[in-house]
Scaffold this motif. Structure first.
Motif, PDB file in Angstrom:
ATOM      1  N   ILE A   1       0.843  -1.210   0.000  1.00  0.00           N
ATOM      2  CA  ILE A   1       0.000   0.000   0.000  1.00  0.00           C
ATOM      3  C   ILE A   1       0.876   1.256   0.000  1.00  0.00           C
ATOM      4  O   ILE A   1       0.609   2.226  -0.717  1.00  0.00           O
ATOM      5  CB  ILE A   1      -0.973  -0.046   1.193  1.00  0.00           C
ATOM      6  CG1 ILE A   1      -2.026  -1.137   0.903  1.00  0.00           C
ATOM      7  CG2 ILE A   1      -1.658   1.295   1.451  1.00  0.00           C
ATOM      8  CD1 ILE A   1      -2.896  -1.494   2.058  1.00  0.00           C
ATOM      9  N   TRP A   2       1.954   1.206   0.773  1.00  0.00           N
ATOM     10  CA  TRP A   2       2.895   2.339   0.828  1.00  0.00           C
ATOM     11  C   TRP A   2       3.465   2.640  -0.563  1.00  0.00           C
ATOM     12  O   TRP A   2       3.717   3.796  -0.908  1.00  0.00           O
ATOM     13  CB  TRP A   2       4.008   1.998   1.824  1.00  0.00           C
ATOM     14  CG  TRP A   2       5.111   2.980   1.901  1.00  0.00           C
ATOM     15  CD1 TRP A   2       5.122   4.162   2.591  1.00  0.00           C
ATOM     16  CD2 TRP A   2       6.392   2.870   1.279  1.00  0.00           C
ATOM     17  NE1 TRP A   2       6.322   4.792   2.434  1.00  0.00           N
ATOM     18  CE2 TRP A   2       7.126   4.019   1.628  1.00  0.00           C
ATOM     19  CE3 TRP A   2       6.993   1.900   0.468  1.00  0.00           C
ATOM     20  CZ2 TRP A   2       8.432   4.232   1.193  1.00  0.00           C
ATOM     21  CZ3 TRP A   2       8.286   2.111   0.031  1.00  0.00           C
ATOM     22  CH2 TRP A   2       8.989   3.271   0.394  1.00  0.00           C
TER      23      TRP A   2
ATOM     24  N   PRO B   1      -4.903   9.159   4.309  1.00  0.00           N
ATOM     25  CA  PRO B   1      -3.509   9.185   3.825  1.00  0.00           C
ATOM     26  C   PRO B   1      -2.455   9.203   4.942  1.00  0.00           C
ATOM     27  O   PRO B   1      -1.285   8.920   4.667  1.00  0.00           O
ATOM     28  CB  PRO B   1      -3.441  10.461   2.975  1.00  0.00           C
ATOM     29  CG  PRO B   1      -4.638  11.254   3.335  1.00  0.00           C
ATOM     30  CD  PRO B   1      -5.679  10.325   3.829  1.00  0.00           C
ATOM     31  N   GLU B   2      -2.871   9.498   6.194  1.00  0.00           N
ATOM     32  CA  GLU B   2      -1.906   9.478   7.312  1.00  0.00           C
ATOM     33  C   GLU B   2      -1.248   8.108   7.448  1.00  0.00           C
ATOM     34  O   GLU B   2      -0.159   7.979   7.991  1.00  0.00           O
ATOM     35  CB  GLU B   2      -2.588   9.839   8.636  1.00  0.00           C
ATOM     36  CG  GLU B   2      -2.942  11.302   8.795  1.00  0.00           C
ATOM     37  CD  GLU B   2      -4.223  11.704   8.064  1.00  0.00           C
ATOM     38  OE1 GLU B   2      -4.882  10.807   7.475  1.00  0.00           O
ATOM     39  OE2 GLU B   2      -4.550  12.913   8.059  1.00  0.00           O
ATOM     40  N   ILE B   3      -1.904   7.087   6.932  1.00  0.00           N
ATOM     41  CA  ILE B   3      -1.358   5.723   7.045  1.00  0.00           C
ATOM     42  C   ILE B   3       0.025   5.639   6.372  1.00  0.00           C
ATOM     43  O   ILE B   3       0.893   4.876   6.799  1.00  0.00           O
ATOM     44  CB  ILE B   3      -2.349   4.693   6.428  1.00  0.00           C
ATOM     45  CG1 ILE B   3      -2.001   3.263   6.849  1.00  0.00           C
ATOM     46  CG2 ILE B   3      -2.415   4.749   4.930  1.00  0.00           C
ATOM     47  CD1 ILE B   3      -2.333   2.921   8.233  1.00  0.00           C
ATOM     48  N   PHE B   4       0.228   6.440   5.335  1.00  0.00           N
ATOM     49  CA  PHE B   4       1.504   6.360   4.598  1.00  0.00           C
ATOM     50  C   PHE B   4       2.684   6.764   5.472  1.00  0.00           C
ATOM     51  O   PHE B   4       3.773   6.213   5.353  1.00  0.00           O
ATOM     52  CB  PHE B   4       1.450   7.229   3.335  1.00  0.00           C
ATOM     53  CG  PHE B   4       0.440   6.747   2.329  1.00  0.00           C
ATOM     54  CD1 PHE B   4       0.482   5.447   1.842  1.00  0.00           C
ATOM     55  CD2 PHE B   4      -0.559   7.595   1.870  1.00  0.00           C
ATOM     56  CE1 PHE B   4      -0.445   4.991   0.914  1.00  0.00           C
ATOM     57  CE2 PHE B   4      -1.494   7.151   0.939  1.00  0.00           C
ATOM     58  CZ  PHE B   4      -1.437   5.849   0.465  1.00  0.00           C
ATOM     59  N   ASP B   5       2.469   7.771   6.368  1.00  0.00           N
ATOM     60  CA  ASP B   5       3.573   8.209   7.242  1.00  0.00           C
ATOM     61  C   ASP B   5       3.984   7.087   8.184  1.00  0.00           C
ATOM     62  O   ASP B   5       5.158   6.921   8.488  1.00  0.00           O
ATOM     63  CB  ASP B   5       3.155   9.442   8.062  1.00  0.00           C
ATOM     64  CG  ASP B   5       2.825  10.615   7.156  1.00  0.00           C
ATOM     65  OD1 ASP B   5       3.410  10.683   6.058  1.00  0.00           O
ATOM     66  OD2 ASP B   5       1.962  11.436   7.536  1.00  0.00           O
ATOM     67  N   VAL B   6       3.012   6.333   8.657  1.00  0.00           N
ATOM     68  CA  VAL B   6       3.332   5.219   9.572  1.00  0.00           C
ATOM     69  C   VAL B   6       4.005   4.092   8.792  1.00  0.00           C
ATOM     70  O   VAL B   6       5.006   3.518   9.242  1.00  0.00           O
ATOM     71  CB  VAL B   6       2.063   4.702  10.292  1.00  0.00           C
ATOM     72  CG1 VAL B   6       2.429   3.652  11.318  1.00  0.00           C
ATOM     73  CG2 VAL B   6       1.301   5.843  10.937  1.00  0.00           C
ATOM     74  N   LEU B   7       3.487   3.795   7.621  1.00  0.00           N
ATOM     75  CA  LEU B   7       4.077   2.704   6.819  1.00  0.00           C
ATOM     76  C   LEU B   7       5.500   3.039   6.388  1.00  0.00           C
ATOM     77  O   LEU B   7       6.340   2.158   6.214  1.00  0.00           O
ATOM     78  CB  LEU B   7       3.200   2.423   5.588  1.00  0.00           C
ATOM     79  CG  LEU B   7       1.831   1.804   5.889  1.00  0.00           C
ATOM     80  CD1 LEU B   7       0.950   1.797   4.643  1.00  0.00           C
ATOM     81  CD2 LEU B   7       1.997   0.377   6.426  1.00  0.00           C
ATOM     82  N   GLU B   8       5.753   4.325   6.245  1.00  0.00           N
ATOM     83  CA  GLU B   8       7.087   4.821   5.862  1.00  0.00           C
ATOM     84  C   GLU B   8       8.169   4.334   6.836  1.00  0.00           C
ATOM     85  O   GLU B   8       9.319   4.148   6.469  1.00  0.00           O
ATOM     86  CB  GLU B   8       7.012   6.355   5.858  1.00  0.00           C
ATOM     87  CG  GLU B   8       8.278   7.088   5.543  1.00  0.00           C
ATOM     88  CD  GLU B   8       8.407   7.386   4.054  1.00  0.00           C
ATOM     89  OE1 GLU B   8       7.368   7.508   3.379  1.00  0.00           O
ATOM     90  OE2 GLU B   8       9.551   7.468   3.590  1.00  0.00           O
TER      91      GLU B   8
ATOM     92  N   ALA C   1       0.166  -0.738  11.407  1.00  0.00           N
ATOM     93  CA  ALA C   1       0.165   0.702  11.119  1.00  0.00           C
ATOM     94  C   ALA C   1      -1.160   1.335  11.541  1.00  0.00           C
ATOM     95  O   ALA C   1      -1.192   2.432  12.117  1.00  0.00           O
ATOM     96  CB  ALA C   1       0.420   0.927   9.630  1.00  0.00           C
ATOM     97  N   LEU C   2      -2.255   0.627  11.318  1.00  0.00           N
ATOM     98  CA  LEU C   2      -3.574   1.148  11.714  1.00  0.00           C
ATOM     99  C   LEU C   2      -3.658   1.247  13.236  1.00  0.00           C
ATOM    100  O   LEU C   2      -4.212   2.204  13.787  1.00  0.00           O
ATOM    101  CB  LEU C   2      -4.681   0.245  11.169  1.00  0.00           C
ATOM    102  CG  LEU C   2      -4.873   0.305   9.650  1.00  0.00           C
ATOM    103  CD1 LEU C   2      -5.739  -0.846   9.157  1.00  0.00           C
ATOM    104  CD2 LEU C   2      -5.504   1.644   9.246  1.00  0.00           C
TER     105      LEU C   2
END
Ligand code: UTP
Length: 292
Positions: free
Chosen positions: A116-117, A211-218, A233-234
């Protein structure tokens, strides 16, 4: 105000090891239930829920998926010459609009969260849907549409209750308040041992994410099985961004497993007017044989 979701990610970069040897040279998502590949069911569900941009996260050996959703000049030409109008319609109906479909690659299958990232720049700063094609859902109203009808921000995933001894196969909710449709998650755990599972409400492959999920997946933290897990991440975002489990109406089949795949084929055939009588007679004949 209701937020509209226009983009969907289809992660299709997994190895599909449970279906080897079929998946040695063919994407799992192209395995066929009746006369359509798994990925077509997922794309049709997204289309019917109003999705306009289709983002596929693919990997090596997955080009059959791109070809499937593209115009096939040779086939169309031959079908036209032969006057096969119905067949022509079938192949043209699956073609996705030019400029509305994007393919990106996950170079290594590092997990669903990582897949997803990989689509982060294609999604941008808006909520988006994620559909896992190997989870098939038979329902009156498509599952993603049901979710959109009840979405009012935050992260959301479709959930179902699973047998207590199967929690170690799913992301599981630690449940807070709930109503007829949604469960607030106090926490999420990926594949907990049954003895430690906070509930038996399991996440399945339909999500609406912010889209905040991307910062965590990063941060690329790996979890269960050494993979970068979306559930982890969630979980990290809970407290900052609410997470709701959505109790969808319908039956889900795990087409990533052989049993689930067979079950889906039978149930989807029973649901089709053109096949119902044939499949019924096969089942009746078989059950008679098994009784004898
Ligand atoms: P699965 O957990 O079913 O994994 O992935 P898999 O690799 O496809 O199959 P098995 O377990 O080896 O048989 C669920 C979804 O996430 C995608 C898969 O393509 C599937 O749609 N996925 C998984 C990725 O895109 N990338 C990954 O690294 C892992």
């Amino acid at each position: 105000m209701k937020q509209t979701i226009k983009k969907a990610i289809f992660p299709v970069a997994g190895l599909g090891t449970r279906f080897l040897p079929a998946t040695k040279s063919m994407p799992k998502e192209m395995l066929t239930v009746i006369d359509r590949p798994l990925i077509q069911y997922a794309v049709e569900e997204a289309k019917s829920a109003g999705i306009e941009e289709f983002i596929f996260v693919t990997g090596r050996g997955k080009t059959a998926i791109e070809d499937f959703f593209d115009y096939s000049f040779e086939l169309n030409h031959t079908l036209e010459l032969r006057g096969k109008i119905e067949d022509l319609k079938k192949v043209n109906d699956v073609v996705l609009d030019a400029g509305k479909v994007i393919y990106t690659r996950q170079q290594e299958p590092l997990g669903l969260g990582h897949a997803i990232w990989c689509a982060r720049h294609l999604v941008g700063n808006e909520p988006f849907a994620v559909l896992l094609a190997d989870d098939m859902i038979l329902s009156k109203q498509p599952c993603l549409q049901q979710m959109m009808d009840h979405y009012d921000g935050g992260n959301m995933a479709a959930v179902m209750q699973v047998p207590n001894d199967k929690t170690n196969q799913y992301g599981i909710l630690d449940c807070g308040a709930e109503d007829d449709y949604k469960i607030v998650a106090k926490g999420l755990v990926e594949k907990p041992d049954p003895a430690k599972a906070p509930s038996n409400h399991a996440i399945i492959g339909r999500y609406i994410l912010t889209p905040e999920i991307f910062d965590v997946l990063e941060q690329r933290n790996s979890g269960a099985g050494g993979e970068i897990q979306l559930t982890d991440a969630l979980q990290k975002l809970i407290g900052e961004i609410p997470f709701h489990g959505f109790k969808f109406d319908g039956k889900r089949f795990d087409c990533g497993s052989r049993r689930g795949f067979l079950e889906a084929s039978i149930n989807f055939a029973l649901d089709r007017e053109d096949l119902r009588e044939s499949i019924k007679s096969i089942i009746l004949e078989l059950s008679q044989k098994l009784k004898d």
